[in-house]
Write an enzyme that holds these catalytic residues in place. Structure first.
Site, mmCIF file in Angstrom:
data_model
loop_
_atom_site.group_PDB
_atom_site.id
_atom_site.type_symbol
_atom_site.label_atom_id
_atom_site.label_comp_id
_atom_site.label_asym_id
_atom_site.label_seq_id
_atom_site.Cartn_x
_atom_site.Cartn_y
_atom_site.Cartn_z
ATOM 1 N N HIS A 1 37.186 39.377 17.225
ATOM 2 C CA HIS A 1 38.394 39.927 17.862
ATOM 3 C C HIS A 1 39.131 40.780 16.839
ATOM 4 O O HIS A 1 39.162 40.466 15.655
ATOM 5 C CB HIS A 1 39.318 38.786 18.329
ATOM 6 C CG HIS A 1 40.320 39.215 19.353
ATOM 7 N ND1 HIS A 1 41.500 39.797 19.014
ATOM 8 C CD2 HIS A 1 40.291 39.173 20.706
ATOM 9 C CE1 HIS A 1 42.178 40.084 20.107
ATOM 10 N NE2 HIS A 1 41.463 39.721 21.165
ATOM 11 N N ASP B 1 36.338 35.629 26.126
ATOM 12 C CA ASP B 1 35.197 35.957 26.987
ATOM 13 C C ASP B 1 33.988 35.062 26.782
ATOM 14 O O ASP B 1 33.006 35.186 27.514
ATOM 15 C CB ASP B 1 34.788 37.412 26.727
ATOM 16 C CG ASP B 1 35.876 38.372 27.165
ATOM 17 O OD1 ASP B 1 36.253 39.256 26.376
ATOM 18 O OD2 ASP B 1 36.385 38.209 28.289
HETATM 19 C C1 SDX Z 1 38.773 41.326 24.551
HETATM 20 O O1 SDX Z 1 42.376 43.425 21.948
HETATM 21 C C2 SDX Z 1 42.448 42.414 22.768
HETATM 22 O O2 SDX Z 1 43.399 41.678 22.795
HETATM 23 C C3 SDX Z 1 41.272 42.266 23.710
HETATM 24 C C4 SDX Z 1 41.261 41.009 24.562
HETATM 25 C C5 SDX Z 1 42.367 41.023 25.598
HETATM 26 O O3 SDX Z 1 42.734 39.936 26.069
HETATM 27 O O4 SDX Z 1 42.790 42.132 26.012
HETATM 28 O O5 SDX Z 1 41.372 39.846 23.763
HETATM 29 C C6 SDX Z 1 39.952 40.920 25.360
HETATM 30 O O6 SDX Z 1 38.399 42.461 24.575
HETATM 31 C C7 SDX Z 1 38.110 40.289 23.669
HETATM 32 C C8 SDX Z 1 36.947 40.891 22.799
HETATM 33 C C9 SDX Z 1 35.723 40.971 23.675
HETATM 34 N N1 SDX Z 1 34.623 41.698 23.014
HETATM 35 C C10 SDX Z 1 33.547 41.048 22.546
HETATM 36 O O7 SDX Z 1 33.416 39.825 22.568
HETATM 37 C C11 SDX Z 1 32.437 41.976 22.056
HETATM 38 C C12 SDX Z 1 31.878 41.434 20.738
HETATM 39 N N2 SDX Z 1 32.916 41.563 19.729
HETATM 40 C C13 SDX Z 1 32.909 42.745 18.900
HETATM 41 O O8 SDX Z 1 32.360 43.892 19.425
HETATM 42 C C14 SDX Z 1 34.151 42.893 18.040
HETATM 43 O O9 SDX Z 1 34.405 41.670 17.486
HETATM 44 C C15 SDX Z 1 35.424 43.432 18.679
HETATM 45 C C16 SDX Z 1 35.187 44.713 19.396
HETATM 46 C C17 SDX Z 1 35.985 42.436 19.633
HETATM 47 C C18 SDX Z 1 36.439 43.651 17.559
HETATM 48 O O10 SDX Z 1 35.923 44.657 16.748
HETATM 49 P P1 SDX Z 1 36.750 45.224 15.479
HETATM 50 O O11 SDX Z 1 38.053 44.553 15.324
HETATM 51 O O12 SDX Z 1 36.730 46.715 15.559
HETATM 52 O O13 SDX Z 1 35.895 44.701 14.290
HETATM 53 P P2 SDX Z 1 34.590 45.421 13.767
HETATM 54 O O14 SDX Z 1 33.752 45.902 14.915
HETATM 55 O O15 SDX Z 1 34.997 46.412 12.726
HETATM 56 O O16 SDX Z 1 33.844 44.184 13.112
HETATM 57 C C19 SDX Z 1 34.207 43.744 11.812
HETATM 58 C C20 SDX Z 1 32.892 43.239 11.234
HETATM 59 C C21 SDX Z 1 31.756 44.256 11.352
HETATM 60 O O17 SDX Z 1 30.865 44.013 10.278
HETATM 61 P P3 SDX Z 1 31.029 44.968 8.960
HETATM 62 O O18 SDX Z 1 30.844 46.407 9.421
HETATM 63 O O19 SDX Z 1 32.420 44.705 8.401
HETATM 64 O O20 SDX Z 1 29.910 44.500 8.049
HETATM 65 O O21 SDX Z 1 32.452 42.085 11.976
HETATM 66 C C22 SDX Z 1 31.216 42.377 12.612
HETATM 67 C C23 SDX Z 1 31.052 43.883 12.631
HETATM 68 O O22 SDX Z 1 29.681 44.246 12.615
HETATM 69 N N3 SDX Z 1 31.304 41.839 13.967
HETATM 70 C C24 SDX Z 1 30.344 41.186 14.605
HETATM 71 C C25 SDX Z 1 30.893 40.820 15.832
HETATM 72 N N4 SDX Z 1 32.138 41.272 15.929
HETATM 73 C C26 SDX Z 1 32.393 41.914 14.769
HETATM 74 N N5 SDX Z 1 29.076 40.865 14.239
HETATM 75 C C27 SDX Z 1 28.366 40.176 15.152
HETATM 76 N N6 SDX Z 1 28.809 39.774 16.365
HETATM 77 C C28 SDX Z 1 30.072 40.088 16.740
HETATM 78 N N7 SDX Z 1 30.530 39.699 17.942
#
Ligand code: SDX
Length: 428
Positions: free
Chosen positions: A306, A363
């Site tokens: 998140h 989720d």
């Molecule tokens: C919702 O914003 C809100 O409040 C949203 C929400 C709401 O109520 O409105 O809470 C609802 O959207 C919840 C989130 C649902 N999405 C997912 O579950 C999809 C999987 N999660 C990711 O795609 C990610 O965690 C996000 C999109 C939710 C957040 O992404 P960020 O904050 O942009 O973080 P990032 O992508 O830069 O990740 C940071 C690091 C990265 O690695 P590095 O590049 O630093 O090496 O963490 C890794 C990412 O690769 N990472 C994951 C991961 N999520 C982040 N690696 C594996 N699996 C994951 N799920």
């Protein structure tokens, strides 16, 4: 005590910017005059360090896993409140008296029908259209029907538009489901609760009485509460930005639905259950955890991580508890829940997830419950949109009623070509 100003040294000059203090949470540096005084923009793609607005609706402490709606913790609201009461709270700022809640609920109940001509919009979609495609289209089409509630400068018209959106979303979502399964639409039944009415419109059929199961109604209502609002997330920011131009409120909500659909946002509930089903049995979990950690593999654990929560999403805690309640009430089980529990346990012991502070979010478990209740995975994000409508509408109202509100118009770091002359095609 907060520092009263932030000093910025750039280009041999020192500039001073005031800091603003909220009631709780990080102070902000007010940089509204930064470009005018320094000739420079800030640069923050994804707005990871940017407060886009002032708001009194929802507070999140991502490090502590705290979520408050108008100051009330989500766990207490999920335990003791109802979606109608939380909707009133978000829209009006205070918990209602019984009379206020009854009046509000009746108002919403009597707006649940949609204009009968709107039923024809559904016929224009293929039967296999994704419900979110239908929701985008039909909610946007509301802007062509309710002209008497689109003068956004009139608080009364804003209120009617808000009530119409909150009330009609369940009807529109249920109709999207009915259309996809080729069953006839059911009209709203005003004798039922907001959530009970939605369940009947979704799963009821004309040939027989639909019995709302109280435990399912309560679980569904709680799921709506958990999704109601969440600060300045991507879809809420979309609604605010669309609304900042003075756009039709129904069209603004349709824009929010479009944004929510993405798998990185609200679409993650559908993606998470599909992922859990693809993993199948717990013995396959290590393979998928390794894939999620592999930078060369686009696979991510859906429902994990998140932008704000660097601790357990408090909504996921309630959601996991609700799975067991629904399973017990319906006397069902689903091996995918065990897989989800073991995936969570293994991921939270893995350094990659621990170091990056990746925890289950709202989720991760919601799909297990929705599937047990009988929804197809394609309906999951439509249910998220149904519940989030009150948050979008409350945030939109808060923005529009702010006398200092201006159209949102970010700038950029330009890295394209500098000025050059046109070259006629015979000289290229
Ligand atoms: C919702 O914003 C809100 O409040 C949203 C929400 C709401 O109520 O409105 O809470 C609802 O959207 C919840 C989130 C649902 N999405 C997912 O579950 C999809 C999987 N999660 C990711 O795609 C990610 O965690 C996000 C999109 C939710 C957040 O992404 P960020 O904050 O942009 O973080 P990032 O992508 O830069 O990740 C940071 C690091 C990265 O690695 P590095 O590049 O630093 O090496 O963490 C890794 C990412 O690769 N990472 C994951 C991961 N999520 C982040 N690696 C594996 N699996 C994951 N799920």
């Amino acid at each position: 005590m907060a520092d009263k100003q932030a000093d910025l040294e750039v280009g041999g000059e020192t500039y001073h910017f005031p800091t603003l203090e909220g009631t709780v949470g990080p102070d902000v540096i007010d940089i509204r005059k930064l470009y005018g005084s320094t000739g420079r923009f800030t640069y923050d793609p994804g707005y990871k360090s940017t407060a886009s607005c002032e708001s009194a609706l929802t507070y999140i402490d991502g490090d502590e896993g705290v979520l408050l709606h108008r100051g009330y913790p989500i766990g207490q609201l999920a335990e003791h409140s109802s979606f109608m009461e939380v909707s009133y709270l978000l829209l009006n700022g205070e918990l209602p008296s019984k009379e206020e809640l009854d009046d509000f609920t009746q108002t919403i109940t009597y707006h649940t029908m949609i204009h009968d001509q709107m039923r024809q919009f559904y016929q224009g979609f293929r039967r296999d259209a994704h419900p979110m495609a239908i929701m985008c289209g039909v909610v946007g089409a509301l802007s062509a029907f309710y002209h008497d509630s689109t003068d956004i400068s009139d608080p009364e018209q804003r209120k009617i538009a808000s009530h119409r959106l909150l009330a009609k979303m369940p009807t529109i979502a249920a109709m999207a489901y009915k259309y996809s399964v080729g069953q006839p639409f059911l009209y709203p039944d005003n004798s039922l609760s907001y959530t009970g009415n939605f369940l009947r419109m979704t799963f009821g059929v004309p040939a027989e009485e639909y019995e709302v199961v109280p435990a399912v109604e309560k679980a569904m209502d709680r799921i709506f509460i958990l999704h109601a609002d969440h600060e300045q997330n991507a879809s809420t920011s979309t609604v605010r930005l669309a609304g900042s131009s003075g756009a039709n409120p129904f069209a603004c909500i349709s824009a929010g639905i479009a944004c929510l659909w993405g798998p990185a946002h609200g679409g993650a509930n559908e993606a998470a259950l599909n992922m859990l089903r693809e993993i199948g049995t717990p013995d396959r979990i290590p393979h998928y955890i390794e894939r999620a950690k592999d930078k060369n593999d686009p696979f991510r654990l859906m429902g994990f991580g998140h932008r704000v929560y660097k601790n357990y999403d408090p909504r996921a805690t309630v959601m996991q508890k609700t799975v067991r309640e629904v399973f017990d009430a319906l006397k069902v089980s689903d091996p995918v829940f065990e897989t989800a529990l073991q995936l969570e346990e293994m991921a939270l012991k893995d350094d990659y997830f621990v170091e990056k502070k990746l925890f289950p979010n709202v989720d991760f478990y919601s799909g297990v419950i929705l599937s047990a209740i009988g929804f197809p995975t394609t309906m999951f994000t439509a249910l998220f949109a149904l519940a989030r409508t009150v948050g979008w509408v409350a945030q939109w109202n808060e923005m529009i009623s702010d006398p200092d509100q201006v159209i949102g118009r970010p700038r950029q770091l330009y890295t394209g070509p500098t000025e050059r002359d046109y070259v006629p095609i015979d000289q290229r």
